[in-house]
Design a protein around this motif. Structure first.
Motif, PDB file in Angstrom:
ATOM      1  N   ARG A 106       0.849  -1.187   0.000  1.00 17.53           N
ATOM      2  CA  ARG A 106       0.000   0.000   0.000  1.00 17.53           C
ATOM      3  C   ARG A 106       0.887   1.239   0.000  1.00 17.53           C
ATOM      4  O   ARG A 106       1.897   1.285   0.690  1.00 17.53           O
ATOM      5  N   TYR A 107       0.476   2.235  -0.756  1.00 17.50           N
ATOM      6  CA  TYR A 107       1.280   3.453  -0.853  1.00 17.50           C
ATOM      7  C   TYR A 107       0.417   4.667  -0.549  1.00 17.50           C
ATOM      8  O   TYR A 107      -0.626   4.873  -1.174  1.00 17.50           O
ATOM      9  N   ASN A 108       0.839   5.438   0.428  1.00 22.24           N
ATOM     10  CA  ASN A 108       0.165   6.675   0.790  1.00 22.24           C
ATOM     11  C   ASN A 108       0.888   7.820   0.097  1.00 22.24           C
ATOM     12  O   ASN A 108       1.996   8.186   0.482  1.00 22.24           O
ATOM     13  N   ASP A 122      -3.655   3.197  -0.581  1.00 23.76           N
ATOM     14  CA  ASP A 122      -4.264   2.154  -1.402  1.00 23.76           C
ATOM     15  C   ASP A 122      -3.222   1.145  -1.878  1.00 23.76           C
ATOM     16  O   ASP A 122      -2.038   1.455  -2.004  1.00 23.76           O
ATOM     17  N   VAL A 123      -3.691  -0.067  -2.163  1.00 27.65           N
ATOM     18  CA  VAL A 123      -2.817  -1.097  -2.726  1.00 27.65           C
ATOM     19  C   VAL A 123      -2.332  -0.643  -4.101  1.00 27.65           C
ATOM     20  O   VAL A 123      -3.105  -0.132  -4.917  1.00 27.65           O
ATOM     21  N   VAL A 124      -1.030  -0.812  -4.361  1.00 30.36           N
ATOM     22  CA  VAL A 124      -0.465  -0.476  -5.664  1.00 30.36           C
ATOM     23  C   VAL A 124      -0.632  -1.695  -6.576  1.00 30.36           C
ATOM     24  O   VAL A 124      -0.042  -2.745  -6.325  1.00 30.36           O
ATOM     25  N   PRO A 125      -1.430  -1.594  -7.626  1.00 25.27           N
ATOM     26  CA  PRO A 125      -1.700  -2.761  -8.480  1.00 25.27           C
ATOM     27  C   PRO A 125      -0.510  -3.119  -9.363  1.00 25.27           C
ATOM     28  O   PRO A 125       0.412  -2.318  -9.567  1.00 25.27           O
ATOM     29  N   TRP A 135       7.411   2.256  -4.662  1.00 28.42           N
ATOM     30  CA  TRP A 135       8.001   1.346  -3.670  1.00 28.42           C
ATOM     31  C   TRP A 135       9.300   1.925  -3.123  1.00 28.42           C
ATOM     32  O   TRP A 135       9.560   1.883  -1.918  1.00 28.42           O
ATOM     33  N   LEU A 136      10.129   2.494  -4.006  1.00 27.85           N
ATOM     34  CA  LEU A 136      11.389   3.090  -3.562  1.00 27.85           C
ATOM     35  C   LEU A 136      11.142   4.298  -2.668  1.00 27.85           C
ATOM     36  O   LEU A 136      11.848   4.500  -1.670  1.00 27.85           O
TER      37      LEU A 136
END
Length: 647
Positions: A106-108, A122-125, A135-136
């Protein structure tokens, strides 16, 4: 950007960060660039310590045991900043972050604007074109902060799979420095091929291991078992007891030790294997060879190397029947010489490696499917790139089964790191009385591994686990799974069977959304203040770092905790709107409480003011010293506030 509109402090910071980035690029050889990148130290400086509270009904164990371990429920970057007392104190960070599979990460996207926003996002698809840069951006400040938590000789071991392996490796090289890479461990997560790739089955995952300062890292030996000793025997009744074949060739080359050795059995002249050289001094080897019943001499045999050790008066590649007969006769006797040529005399020269003289443990340096290969390597060899067979490290399926056995079905986790893997990493890089931290604690495997090792080795390692994840119902994993698993492991109350209890306990700490500052501290109720003091206390002056044992609430007027020296800690604080003064009357009450509790005559007192002081009183001013204990610096906080006035 309009630089003229920036305050002076912000401009100074930008220059410092630019210089730091250039210095890092020169030192580490790499600086990663990706969309939305911000310097990790810039993000971390904006993250504020948070208020938090101890949840007694979720904590477990008697008070002393509770004070030794911590499970934090909350966003991990904020939690690590709040855990200021442990900065530079952690021996090992071992963690299993989200792998960016399209299902777990998940990325805010508020993080680069407001690092104090605790929401998961939310989840990164899988089909998100910016999933790698997201992600980095998520991982960079966390890895930086995990490094900050380590001791100078501390180690970080981070699990990953093929999806982000290369990017994570580059990021770790940048933050830790390539020279501080200890190992790339390839562990077998399944015993059979998996139908997850139509080209090559991905049956392995990785652990990247880095030291904060490799010159100060110590890698422990693994405990030897019966399997490690099975190739040792004593066929010649050697008084040195069991031994096995050892290599006479050293890995490093030396011209003076590159020469031929003639066999007294066959006359063949043998040379060091590969590009190596003989590992023992020539005079010693000459003496050992004479033990086969004939004299040796140094002689140039025209092979372009150093003078060979040759049987006297014998030609290369042949010896007389008399010489061979003496050697064979010696082979039938007991206690063969240290340099020998095989049990039939027909092999290359090798040495005896004695079981009693090798290290008590085994060094993790080779492919661990064959335990014998790692048994006799001696100290300080770089692990490099190693492969750990599933029999050594366990499988993902084992991890799921282990979790299910403890907490029962329905936990929802399909991939769990096995205990064998975590225990092995902890054994190698955390001393028996050290601290292990896991900032992505998940189901609590790290804490479980620490407890099992402590029991097996009679060790006293401590753990700090941080977990933020939620179930579909909104329940926090830290409470419903992580803490529940550790509670069951300690109590022995497993879902599948009653197990033997394990020594230990933990405090369960909930990270709140409100940041800590002077105003926040001054508005705390008494029990909230005690929670804050208990989790922030860390006496670095102590040789053995000390922490506080909480006393039952309501039993004393001021006394709330005791340290390892049996010194009392007192809080003069009933409510934010009530007086908080250490005066003579309050001191008399404190001294009497200490006497009745049988405590030492040294008093640690928290209060707003102290009209009365004495040589036996250690006074901590509220809120200043409380903020200091948790690492809050009012001046630094103002400096980080770019909206503030120009300096």
């Amino acid at each position: 950007m309009d630089y003229e509109q920036l305050p002076r402090a912000a401009l100074v910071r930008m220059l410092q960060e630019h210089d730091a980035a250039l210095a890092d690029a020169g030192k580490n050889g790499i600086v990663m660039s990706y969309t939305g990148r911000a310097a990790p130290w810039q993000i971390i400086r904006q993250v504020k310590p948070k208020l938090h509270r101890i949840i007694k009904k979720v904590s477990f164990g008697e008070e002393t045991a509770q004070s030794e371990n911590e499970i934090w429920d909350g966003e991990n970057l904020s939690a690590m900043v709040t855990l200021y007392k442990y900065r530079g104190q952690v021996d090992l960070v071992v963690t299993d972050p989200p792998y960016n599979t399209g299902e777990d990460f998940r990325y805010n996207d508020k993080w680069d604007k407001d690092p104090n926003d605790p929401d998961l996002g939310d989840v990164v698809p899988k089909d998100d074109g910016s999933k790698h840069s997201k992600w980095l951006r998520f991982m960079t400040p966390r890895i930086w902060m995990m490094r900050e938590m380590l001791k100078p000789g501390g180690v970080m071991a981070i699990c990953i799979d093929h999806r982000e392996l290369f990017r994570l490796g580059m990021l770790m090289d940048e933050i830790f420095g390539e020279d501080n890479r200890l190992a790339i461990i390839n562990w077998q997560k399944s015993a059979a091929a998996r139908p997850d790739n139509r080209h090559v089955s991905t049956a392995t995952e990785y652990v990247l291991v880095y030291g904060k300062d490799i010159s100060r890292v110590r890698t422990a030996s693994l405990t030897r078992g019966e399997a490690d000793n099975k190739r040792y025997s004593n066929p010649d009744n050697d008084p040195g007891n069991d031994w096995r074949e050892g290599n006479l060739t050293a890995k490093s080359y030396s011209a003076k030790d590159d020469y031929g050795i003639q066999s007294p059995f066959t006359g063949v002249v043998h040379y060091p294997a590969g590009n190596g050289a003989w590992r023992h001094p020539k005079r010693n080897i000459k003496g050992w060879l004479a033990g086969w019943g004939t004299d040796y001499e140094e002689r140039d045999i025209g092979d372009g190397r150093g003078k060979a050790l040759m049987v006297k008066k014998q030609l290369p590649d042949m010896v007389s029947p008399e010489v061979s007969k003496k050697a064979l006769a010696r082979l039938k006797e007991d206690n063969w010489p240290f340099v020998w040529f095989g049990r039939d005399g027909q092999g290359r020269p090798r040495v005896k490696t004695y079981l009693e003289q090798i290290k008590k443990g085994k060094v993790p340096v080779t492919y661990w499917a064959d335990a014998d290969l790692a048994s006799d390597i001696i100290a300080d060899i770089d692990i490099g790139t190693a492969s750990w067979d599933y029999t050594e490290s366990g499988r993902s399926a084992d991890g799921v089964s282990e979790l299910t056995a403890v907490v029962g079905q329905g936990h929802g986790f399909t991939t769990v790191k096995p205990l064998k893997l975590m225990k092995k990493i902890i054994q190698l890089w955390c001393r028996p009385d050290g601290i292990v931290m896991d900032a992505f604690a998940g189901s609590g495997t790290t804490g479980h591994a620490v407890l099992e090792l402590n029991k097996e080795e009679e060790a006293t390692r401590r753990f700090i686990l941080i977990e933020q994840g939620n179930t579909d119902k909104g329940d926090h994993y830290a409470r419903t799974l992580t803490a529940e698993r550790i509670r069951r492991v300690i109590s022995g109350d497993w879902a599948t069977a009653k197990k033997e209890p394990m020594p230990g306990g933990f405090r369960f700490i909930e990270l709140k959304r409100e940041k800590i500052d002077a105003e926040a501290v001054n508005t705390l109720a008494r029990e909230e203040m005690i929670d804050l003091l208990l989790t922030s206390y860390w006496d670095k002056a102590e040789k053995a770092k000390s922490y506080l044992r909480r006393l039952p609430a309501g039993k004393h007027r001021h006394l709330f905790a005791v340290n390892a020296k049996d010194e009392g800690f007192f809080l003069i604080w009933d409510a934010p709107d009530k007086p908080s003064a250490l005066d003579k009357a309050a001191f008399r009450e404190i001294a009497e409480e200490a006497r009745q509790a049988g405590l030492a005559a040294r008093y640690h007192v928290y209060a707003s003011i102290a009209p009365y002081t004495g040589s036996s009183v250690e006074f901590y001013k509220i809120p200043d010293r409380v903020l200091e204990h948790i690492g809050f610096n009012q001046r630094q906080d103002s400096f980080n506030n770019e909206s503030g006035a120009d300096a």
